[in-house]
Design a protein around this motif. Structure first.
Motif, PDB file in Angstrom:
ATOM      1  N   SER A   1       0.804  -1.221   0.000  1.00 31.48           N
ATOM      2  CA  SER A   1       0.000   0.000   0.000  1.00 31.48           C
ATOM      3  C   SER A   1       0.839   1.274   0.000  1.00 31.48           C
ATOM      4  O   SER A   1       0.367   2.322  -0.437  1.00 31.48           O
ATOM      5  N   ASP A   2       2.046   1.235   0.529  1.00 29.46           N
ATOM      6  CA  ASP A   2       2.910   2.419   0.651  1.00 29.46           C
ATOM      7  C   ASP A   2       2.218   3.568   1.390  1.00 29.46           C
ATOM      8  O   ASP A   2       2.487   4.735   1.135  1.00 29.46           O
ATOM      9  N   LEU A   3       1.342   3.239   2.314  1.00 28.83           N
ATOM     10  CA  LEU A   3       0.636   4.256   3.092  1.00 28.83           C
ATOM     11  C   LEU A   3       1.527   4.927   4.128  1.00 28.83           C
ATOM     12  O   LEU A   3       1.229   6.015   4.591  1.00 28.83           O
ATOM     13  N   PHE A   4       2.604   4.270   4.503  1.00 27.95           N
ATOM     14  CA  PHE A   4       3.418   4.750   5.606  1.00 27.95           C
ATOM     15  C   PHE A   4       4.755   5.291   5.130  1.00 27.95           C
ATOM     16  O   PHE A   4       5.771   5.130   5.773  1.00 27.95           O
ATOM     17  N   ASP A   5       4.741   5.973   4.008  1.00 27.76           N
ATOM     18  CA  ASP A   5       5.940   6.608   3.469  1.00 27.76           C
ATOM     19  C   ASP A   5       6.315   7.770   4.379  1.00 27.76           C
ATOM     20  O   ASP A   5       5.488   8.608   4.706  1.00 27.76           O
ATOM     21  N   ASP A   6       7.563   7.802   4.820  1.00 23.27           N
ATOM     22  CA  ASP A   6       8.033   8.837   5.731  1.00 23.27           C
ATOM     23  C   ASP A   6       9.177   9.595   5.057  1.00 23.27           C
ATOM     24  O   ASP A   6      10.327   9.169   5.109  1.00 23.27           O
ATOM     25  N   GLU A   7       8.832  10.702   4.399  1.00 24.48           N
ATOM     26  CA  GLU A   7       9.805  11.524   3.685  1.00 24.48           C
ATOM     27  C   GLU A   7      10.661  10.686   2.735  1.00 24.48           C
ATOM     28  O   GLU A   7      11.883  10.757   2.731  1.00 24.48           O
ATOM     29  N   GLY A   8      10.009   9.834   1.955  1.00 27.83           N
ATOM     30  CA  GLY A   8      10.701   9.018   0.965  1.00 27.83           C
ATOM     31  C   GLY A   8      11.174   7.667   1.470  1.00 27.83           C
ATOM     32  O   GLY A   8      11.638   6.845   0.690  1.00 27.83           O
ATOM     33  N   LEU A   9      11.060   7.409   2.773  1.00 24.68           N
ATOM     34  CA  LEU A   9      11.482   6.133   3.350  1.00 24.68           C
ATOM     35  C   LEU A   9      10.250   5.266   3.592  1.00 24.68           C
ATOM     36  O   LEU A   9       9.324   5.678   4.282  1.00 24.68           O
ATOM     37  N   ASP A  10      10.230   4.083   3.008  1.00 25.89           N
ATOM     38  CA  ASP A  10       9.122   3.150   3.209  1.00 25.89           C
ATOM     39  C   ASP A  10       9.278   2.514   4.583  1.00 25.89           C
ATOM     40  O   ASP A  10      10.188   1.726   4.822  1.00 25.89           O
ATOM     41  N   ARG A  11       8.394   2.883   5.511  1.00 27.24           N
ATOM     42  CA  ARG A  11       8.505   2.422   6.899  1.00 27.24           C
ATOM     43  C   ARG A  11       8.163   0.946   7.057  1.00 27.24           C
ATOM     44  O   ARG A  11       8.595   0.315   8.018  1.00 27.24           O
ATOM     45  N   TYR A  12       7.365   0.390   6.154  1.00 30.68           N
ATOM     46  CA  TYR A  12       6.980  -1.024   6.207  1.00 30.68           C
ATOM     47  C   TYR A  12       7.280  -1.653   4.852  1.00 30.68           C
ATOM     48  O   TYR A  12       6.384  -1.957   4.079  1.00 30.68           O
ATOM     49  N   ALA A  13       8.561  -1.860   4.566  1.00 32.64           N
ATOM     50  CA  ALA A  13       9.000  -2.334   3.251  1.00 32.64           C
ATOM     51  C   ALA A  13       8.941  -3.848   3.113  1.00 32.64           C
ATOM     52  O   ALA A  13       8.712  -4.355   2.020  1.00 32.64           O
ATOM     53  N   VAL A  14       9.166  -4.578   4.214  1.00 34.42           N
ATOM     54  CA  VAL A  14       9.211  -6.046   4.172  1.00 34.42           C
ATOM     55  C   VAL A  14       8.454  -6.603   5.366  1.00 34.42           C
ATOM     56  O   VAL A  14       8.692  -6.196   6.508  1.00 34.42           O
ATOM     57  N   ALA A  15       7.553  -7.545   5.111  1.00 38.40           N
ATOM     58  CA  ALA A  15       6.867  -8.256   6.195  1.00 38.40           C
ATOM     59  C   ALA A  15       7.774  -9.389   6.662  1.00 38.40           C
ATOM     60  O   ALA A  15       8.163 -10.237   5.863  1.00 38.40           O
ATOM     61  N   SER A  16       8.143  -9.389   7.947  1.00 38.69           N
ATOM     62  CA  SER A  16       9.093 -10.399   8.411  1.00 38.69           C
ATOM     63  C   SER A  16       8.469 -11.488   9.272  1.00 38.69           C
ATOM     64  O   SER A  16       8.843 -12.649   9.137  1.00 38.69           O
ATOM     65  N   SER A  17       7.519 -11.162  10.147  1.00 42.35           N
ATOM     66  CA  SER A  17       6.888 -12.201  10.971  1.00 42.35           C
ATOM     67  C   SER A  17       5.692 -11.634  11.712  1.00 42.35           C
ATOM     68  O   SER A  17       5.467 -10.430  11.736  1.00 42.35           O
ATOM     69  N   ALA A  18       4.951 -12.536  12.344  1.00 41.45           N
ATOM     70  CA  ALA A  18       3.819 -12.153  13.191  1.00 41.45           C
ATOM     71  C   ALA A  18       3.822 -13.065  14.399  1.00 41.45           C
ATOM     72  O   ALA A  18       4.232 -14.229  14.311  1.00 41.45           O
ATOM     73  N   ARG A  19       3.375 -12.523  15.532  1.00 38.63           N
ATOM     74  CA  ARG A  19       3.352 -13.333  16.750  1.00 38.63           C
ATOM     75  C   ARG A  19       2.290 -12.831  17.712  1.00 38.63           C
ATOM     76  O   ARG A  19       1.946 -11.646  17.726  1.00 38.63           O
ATOM     77  N   TYR A  20       1.776 -13.771  18.494  1.00 42.35           N
ATOM     78  CA  TYR A  20       0.895 -13.428  19.601  1.00 42.35           C
ATOM     79  C   TYR A  20       1.769 -13.144  20.812  1.00 42.35           C
ATOM     80  O   TYR A  20       2.740 -13.857  21.068  1.00 42.35           O
ATOM     81  N   VAL A  21       1.403 -12.105  21.570  1.00 42.81           N
ATOM     82  CA  VAL A  21       2.141 -11.761  22.780  1.00 42.81           C
ATOM     83  C   VAL A  21       1.138 -11.642  23.926  1.00 42.81           C
ATOM     84  O   VAL A  21       0.174 -10.879  23.837  1.00 42.81           O
ATOM     85  N   ARG A  22       1.382 -12.414  24.974  1.00 40.06           N
ATOM     86  CA  ARG A  22       0.557 -12.340  26.180  1.00 40.06           C
ATOM     87  C   ARG A  22       1.388 -11.688  27.278  1.00 40.06           C
ATOM     88  O   ARG A  22       2.535 -12.050  27.492  1.00 40.06           O
ATOM     89  N   THR A  23       0.773 -10.746  27.989  1.00 39.04           N
ATOM     90  CA  THR A  23       1.428 -10.076  29.093  1.00 39.04           C
ATOM     91  C   THR A  23       0.562 -10.254  30.332  1.00 39.04           C
ATOM     92  O   THR A  23      -0.637  -9.978  30.299  1.00 39.04           O
ATOM     93  N   THR A  24       1.173 -10.728  31.396  1.00 39.25           N
ATOM     94  CA  THR A  24       0.470 -10.922  32.659  1.00 39.25           C
ATOM     95  C   THR A  24       1.038  -9.961  33.690  1.00 39.25           C
ATOM     96  O   THR A  24       2.249  -9.872  33.861  1.00 39.25           O
TER      97      THR A  24
END
Length: 79
Positions: A45-68
């Motif tokens: 989508s390139d929605l998060f372009d920050d002054e010419g820098l693609d902030r989300y260029a590569v999807a690397s992983s996803a994880r669930y995080v639980r905090t107690t």
């Protein structure tokens, strides 16, 4: 005891630095087949372009995080 449950979508920007999107109270049991195309849509989508820098260029992983959080004590003012 207080528990929170989040889904973290991990990316890299064009410079290789880590970026993260946190989703609070996600659906349980999401799989790579469901999450990966959504992350790729964010990259494409390139929605998060920050002054010419693609902030989300590569999807690397996803994880669930639980905090107690276990309270040791709470003052009357914090309740």
């Amino acid at each position: 005891m207080n528990e929170s449950y989040n889904l973290e979508l991990l990316f890299e920007n064009e410079e290789g630095k880590a970026r993260k999107i946190t989703i609070r109270r996600p659906l349980d049991g999401l799989t790579e087949e469901v999450v990966s195309p959504v992350m790729q849509a964010i990259v494409d989508s390139d929605l998060f372009d920050d002054e010419g820098l693609d902030r989300y260029a590569v999807a690397s992983s996803a994880r669930y995080v639980r905090t107690t959080v276990d309270e040791v004590f709470t003052t009357a003012e914090e309740k």
